[in-house]
Motif scaffolding. Sequence first.
Motif, PDB file in Angstrom:
ATOM      1  N   LEU A  88       0.815  -1.219   0.000  1.00 26.47           N
ATOM      2  CA  LEU A  88       0.000   0.000   0.000  1.00 26.47           C
ATOM      3  C   LEU A  88       0.844   1.262   0.000  1.00 26.47           C
ATOM      4  O   LEU A  88       0.501   2.261  -0.624  1.00 26.47           O
ATOM      5  N   ASP A  89       1.981   1.220   0.714  1.00 24.56           N
ATOM      6  CA  ASP A  89       2.801   2.430   0.784  1.00 24.56           C
ATOM      7  C   ASP A  89       3.602   2.676  -0.492  1.00 24.56           C
ATOM      8  O   ASP A  89       4.323   3.653  -0.603  1.00 24.56           O
ATOM      9  N   ASP A  90       3.473   1.759  -1.460  1.00 27.47           N
ATOM     10  CA  ASP A  90       4.127   1.961  -2.755  1.00 27.47           C
ATOM     11  C   ASP A  90       3.231   2.719  -3.734  1.00 27.47           C
ATOM     12  O   ASP A  90       3.670   3.106  -4.809  1.00 27.47           O
ATOM     13  N   VAL A  91       1.962   2.878  -3.341  1.00 24.51           N
ATOM     14  CA  VAL A  91       1.008   3.545  -4.225  1.00 24.51           C
ATOM     15  C   VAL A  91       0.303   4.665  -3.469  1.00 24.51           C
ATOM     16  O   VAL A  91      -0.126   4.488  -2.333  1.00 24.51           O
ATOM     17  N   GLU A  92       0.181   5.810  -4.109  1.00 24.78           N
ATOM     18  CA  GLU A  92      -0.500   6.960  -3.495  1.00 24.78           C
ATOM     19  C   GLU A  92      -1.521   7.513  -4.487  1.00 24.78           C
ATOM     20  O   GLU A  92      -1.178   7.833  -5.623  1.00 24.78           O
ATOM     21  N   VAL A  93      -2.781   7.569  -4.065  1.00 29.96           N
ATOM     22  CA  VAL A  93      -3.847   8.106  -4.900  1.00 29.96           C
ATOM     23  C   VAL A  93      -3.995   9.588  -4.596  1.00 29.96           C
ATOM     24  O   VAL A  93      -4.195   9.980  -3.449  1.00 29.96           O
ATOM     25  N   LYS A  94      -3.899  10.419  -5.636  1.00 31.95           N
ATOM     26  CA  LYS A  94      -3.973  11.869  -5.447  1.00 31.95           C
ATOM     27  C   LYS A  94      -5.255  12.423  -6.067  1.00 31.95           C
ATOM     28  O   LYS A  94      -5.652  11.993  -7.150  1.00 31.95           O
ATOM     29  N   LEU A  95      -5.865  13.362  -5.356  1.00 34.06           N
ATOM     30  CA  LEU A  95      -7.092  14.005  -5.824  1.00 34.06           C
ATOM     31  C   LEU A  95      -6.826  15.490  -6.038  1.00 34.06           C
ATOM     32  O   LEU A  95      -6.386  16.194  -5.127  1.00 34.06           O
ATOM     33  N   ASN A  96      -7.138  15.972  -7.230  1.00 35.00           N
ATOM     34  CA  ASN A  96      -6.989  17.392  -7.547  1.00 35.00           C
ATOM     35  C   ASN A  96      -8.360  18.047  -7.366  1.00 35.00           C
ATOM     36  O   ASN A  96      -9.176  18.117  -8.293  1.00 35.00           O
TER      37      ASN A  96
END
Length: 295
Positions: free
Chosen positions: A76-84
């Motif tokens: 999980l810490d290898d992927v980060e979902v970003k919201l603009n």
Amino acid sequence: MGANVRSMTGYGRGEHIAEDRKFTIELKSVNHRYNDISIKLPRSLASLEDKIKKHIMKQVFRGKTDVYIGFETFALDDVEVKLNETLAQAYVEKLKILQQNLGLEGGSFLDLAAKFPDVISIDKPQKDEKVIWEALLPALDEAVTKFVAMRQTEGEALKRDILTKAERIKTLTAEVKERSPLVVDEYREKLNNRLKDLLGGIDVDPQRIATEVAVFADRGCVDEEITRLESHLVQLADILEKGGQVGRKLDFLVQEMNRESNTIASKANDIQIVQATIELKSEIEKIREQIQNLE
């Protein structure tokens, strides 16, 4: 015992899973004049490209090698979902205006806004390069080991084939060597008989015969070419026996062998020597083609 002879064509695959990360590496190569290594890898591993290339070049010295690196992560810490959010709000405002202008019924724009580019993005944070390298290295080493092993297997097969052809060239060269002095003897006899016929059976001056035969023998003498060709065959076997990176050395040597065979062919004044030379040149060409595959 010398080092192995290697082909420039090969394939190797390696795979390794460490800490929820999976690396898959494939190496494929074809003939090339130099050592050309091309690496295709995920953007998140771009910083390791030079290190990977240098590691491969410790064992691969010639050929065009394509390297494909696959990377999957289950951590999980290898992927980060970003919201603009700013961008999403701007899309929603524009959608509302469009709704009003078209006189459409009201509703939520959440599903639609989320589908627009760059509203939601997935980022793979850069991890410690040393940690990633240590996780990738076992897959790389496995792939390189299998890759080199395949090149060695093919290289040894080529070596055996080249040596077989070299033995045939050795036999043909011996035939030319044995035949050459007989051609001179036959010429002497033919010349003597021809002159006797022309002179009505009168004996011909031996000195005149000797002079003509000497000119003929000198013009068709291939002793030096045969000696050099025999020497080249010894060198060829020696280079293959020592092994290692033999391609360029053998390429030069075969050029010299071809030069000697061409000279023999140009001097040939006997059908048997001509036939032997044609086959000799054919075998040299076959060896030249095989050498193009060697590292």
